[in-house]
Design a protein around this motif. Sequence first.
Motif, mmCIF file in Angstrom:
data_model
loop_
_atom_site.group_PDB
_atom_site.id
_atom_site.type_symbol
_atom_site.label_atom_id
_atom_site.label_comp_id
_atom_site.label_asym_id
_atom_site.label_seq_id
_atom_site.Cartn_x
_atom_site.Cartn_y
_atom_site.Cartn_z
ATOM 1 N N UNK A 68 0.838 -1.208 0.000
ATOM 2 C CA UNK A 68 0.000 0.000 0.000
ATOM 3 C C UNK A 68 0.867 1.249 0.000
ATOM 4 N N UNK A 69 1.970 1.199 0.772
ATOM 5 C CA UNK A 69 2.885 2.348 0.817
ATOM 6 C C UNK A 69 3.537 2.558 -0.547
ATOM 7 N N UNK A 70 3.929 1.473 -1.214
ATOM 8 C CA UNK A 70 4.542 1.588 -2.542
ATOM 9 C C UNK A 70 3.545 2.187 -3.535
ATOM 10 N N UNK A 71 2.294 1.723 -3.471
ATOM 11 C CA UNK A 71 1.267 2.257 -4.380
ATOM 12 C C UNK A 71 1.030 3.739 -4.130
ATOM 13 N N UNK A 72 1.005 4.148 -2.862
ATOM 14 C CA UNK A 72 0.761 5.557 -2.535
ATOM 15 C C UNK A 72 1.891 6.442 -3.052
ATOM 16 N N UNK A 73 3.141 6.012 -2.852
ATOM 17 C CA UNK A 73 4.274 6.808 -3.325
ATOM 18 C C UNK A 73 4.270 6.888 -4.847
ATOM 19 N N UNK A 74 3.977 5.762 -5.508
ATOM 20 C CA UNK A 74 3.915 5.769 -6.976
ATOM 21 C C UNK A 74 2.856 6.731 -7.478
ATOM 22 N N UNK A 75 1.685 6.728 -6.838
ATOM 23 C CA UNK A 75 0.604 7.630 -7.246
ATOM 24 C C UNK A 75 1.009 9.089 -7.094
ATOM 25 N N UNK A 76 1.682 9.401 -5.985
ATOM 26 C CA UNK A 76 2.131 10.782 -5.766
ATOM 27 C C UNK A 76 3.134 11.193 -6.837
ATOM 28 N N UNK A 77 4.063 10.295 -7.163
ATOM 29 C CA UNK A 77 5.077 10.636 -8.161
ATOM 30 C C UNK A 77 4.488 10.762 -9.565
ATOM 31 N N UNK A 78 3.374 10.101 -9.826
ATOM 32 C CA UNK A 78 2.711 10.233 -11.125
ATOM 33 C C UNK A 78 1.900 11.519 -11.192
ATOM 34 N N UNK A 79 1.228 11.875 -10.097
ATOM 35 C CA UNK A 79 0.355 13.048 -10.100
ATOM 36 C C UNK A 79 1.112 14.348 -9.831
ATOM 37 N N UNK A 80 2.269 14.274 -9.189
ATOM 38 C CA UNK A 80 3.014 15.498 -8.856
ATOM 39 C C UNK A 80 3.365 16.329 -10.079
ATOM 40 N N UNK A 81 3.788 15.730 -11.224
ATOM 41 C CA UNK A 81 4.072 16.573 -12.393
ATOM 42 C C UNK A 81 2.875 17.380 -12.864
ATOM 43 N N UNK A 82 1.655 16.808 -12.728
ATOM 44 C CA UNK A 82 0.469 17.570 -13.129
ATOM 45 C C UNK A 82 0.332 18.818 -12.282
ATOM 46 N N UNK A 83 0.529 18.672 -10.969
ATOM 47 C CA UNK A 83 0.435 19.828 -10.084
ATOM 48 C C UNK A 83 1.524 20.844 -10.387
ATOM 49 N N UNK A 84 2.736 20.357 -10.650
ATOM 50 C CA UNK A 84 3.838 21.278 -10.949
ATOM 51 C C UNK A 84 3.553 22.091 -12.197
ATOM 52 N N UNK A 85 2.972 21.450 -13.201
ATOM 53 C CA UNK A 85 2.670 22.165 -14.440
ATOM 54 C C UNK A 85 1.440 23.048 -14.301
ATOM 55 N N UNK A 86 0.420 22.577 -13.577
ATOM 56 C CA UNK A 86 -0.826 23.339 -13.459
ATOM 57 C C UNK A 86 -0.643 24.600 -12.626
ATOM 58 N N UNK A 87 0.201 24.564 -11.599
ATOM 59 C CA UNK A 87 0.374 25.710 -10.708
ATOM 60 C C UNK A 87 1.485 26.642 -11.148
ATOM 61 N N UNK A 88 2.167 26.301 -12.196
ATOM 62 C CA UNK A 88 3.286 27.132 -12.623
ATOM 63 C C UNK A 88 2.788 28.394 -13.297
ATOM 64 N N UNK A 89 3.480 29.494 -13.050
ATOM 65 C CA UNK A 89 3.180 30.763 -13.725
ATOM 66 C C UNK A 89 4.322 31.180 -14.633
ATOM 67 N N UNK A 90 5.220 30.244 -14.915
ATOM 68 C CA UNK A 90 6.379 30.575 -15.752
ATOM 69 C C UNK A 90 5.938 30.903 -17.164
ATOM 70 N N UNK A 91 6.605 31.867 -17.761
ATOM 71 C CA UNK A 91 6.306 32.227 -19.143
ATOM 72 C C UNK A 91 6.835 31.155 -20.078
#
Length: 725
Positions: free
Chosen positions: A569-592
Amino acid sequence: MITTRLRPSAAMLSVGLAVMTLQLAATAARAASTPWVGDAHAAVRLITRDDRVGQSATVEAGLEFRFAPGWHGYWRTPGDAGLPPVVDWSTSDNVRRGEIAWPAPIRLVVEGLQNSVYEGDVILPVSLVLERPGEAATLHASVGYTACSNVCVPFQAELSLPLPAGPETRAAAEAPLLVAARAKVPGAPGSAGIEVVNTGIVASGGAASLVVTLKSNAEPFRRPDLFVEGAGGGLPAAPEVSLTDDGRTARLTVALGPTSPPIEALTLTLTDGSRATSFGAPVGLVPSQPPTLATAQDAAQPHVIASTPNRTLSWGAALLSALFGGLILNLMPCVLPVLSIKLMGLVRHAGVGRRAMRMSLLATASGVIASFLALAAVLIGLQWSGASLGWGIQFQQPWFLAGMASLTVLFAASLFDWVAIGLPSALMTSAGSRRSGQPLVEAFLTGAFATLLATPCSAPFVGTAVGFALAQGPIEIVAVFLCLGVGMALPYGAIAAFPRLVRWVPRPGPWMVGLRTALGFLLLGTAAWLLVVLWSTAGGRVAGAVLGLMIALLLFRAVVARRPGLNRSWITAVTTVLVLAPLAAAAWSTAAPRQAPERQQWQAFDPAALPGLVAEGRTVLVDVTATWCLTCKINDLTALDRTEVATRIDQRNVVRMRADWSRPDPAIAAYLRGFGRYGIPMDVVYGPARPTGEPLPELLSPTLVLDALDRAAAGAGPQAALPPG
């Protein structure tokens, strides 16, 4: 002799300094303009915004005409009488070409003759493209024009203005004049607070009438006038105007005369008091009943010009186009990055039973169809919200690119046996067991993944079908996208129906381990391509952050997650976070976004300048592209960058414009809709024989482009023979 020596007083010094200052100011003003050339009836001079040539590749200038009371000059399309100004810059030094922008004219009717004219003082803004930016230039304009009153008098003026090199010094008198002149050039409808609801041509009794429905989002319409170009010789008469909704909705009807030759497209310039707009109108003949006013669907799409050819496309033709378009998508460059997934699927199918193979292929086909229906649902939602629609627009969003890159890495990890992709066991029991259900899940995701990566391409037939659907309503969108999905899934269905088609695939063996690894690296190459696109749309910081998270995902699955005794369960949770984190990084970015270096000679997209360039006798090639459009890159390699095409479009009389649709741009989306297109690549050629543009097919060839340029330039004046720039 007595000599008296006078000492200058402070007052005398002040007066002297003031005179010197005025002289210097006059000298500076003269440096930014030529003397007036003409007589009491009409005169012209050349002015510039700056009195020096800086590091910019262009010089902003203007031709200022002055007409006496009762006299007038002519617009680019003069009407039933008169001639437009003709300007030759070829004898200038360090000037490649001049691009005139035309302010809106006024209508003058003399004994039934329709004319579009300028009166009083008018400035035609000119962008002069330099051959050697940063070096001194000599501007020389040979201007031929006609001024008319009771009689017409031809004028010829030779205007010369040297500009030394050095930092630009804004000319106090001329700069505001040019800024005001630019503001009078008609722009897109939205810039004037106007929405184009509908256009159409009504044919009746061998004659045709143009009907345009407009909506004002600013002040009500007062006395709108419509100048129609492209309807044959002369200038159509002023429109019949019907105002409703307290003057905020206008319906303009313009008599065009005989319908032969057929009218394909028009350029329309609307004036209403101090505001003006110019837009293209692709139109075709429609039944003799006048078009209705705005429908709810039309009103939900700002700046959309209804394309009659798409509206008159039959249901059967649209669905058949969608079916063939979906089938052809399997062969388009955008689908090549997922070739590895398809190859691995075929290899797997060759070693299983017939029933299992059929189930897997049908699962892949289901994934394709389900993804197309999901895209249809998203587009319907965007349509209801009034947003711009287009094929492949999800690739304009950084969060989508980051998510696709993460999923690609996840698929690669599955081929390396670092992660098993599956659904919860409760959903997989219907397939028999967790082990038997997993291949079906992977097959379904393969189909969905292939569909998402295929959407940047606008294959033959796809553009026609999608254009029909997006110009209609939800039912049409669902039907067309369902046929697109069925067309793309046909190869899988065919193999499921005739399993013997995969007999040529080698039997499974140890060689499959090496193949899986090679295909995994090919998928990592796909992820690298997505990162390059992400870098171009969201900037290097976002792309770097996503890359770091993807590397962390691979390392975690390859090293940490493979250790025995760890909590699953811990492995699945970490994998899910690492898959979804790039979406958050791109969605919240204000870089030109990163500004990719523009290829030499390509100009920025400026639809308002097209009529003026065509009026000068130039041929214009407009290329709508994007970083994520692989078909566009193929067109560059196979057509636009070929020596024979590059030599042809490098001629001085050819102007190249590039519209970059890598990020959302309402102006580019409206331009595409004007031709009934909702996807790219799209290339349009303009010229004296094609004033409203000739759209080219999605896939280009050198012969196709050269023939289109020749057709557009047919009938051009002397400028058509100018040597390469």
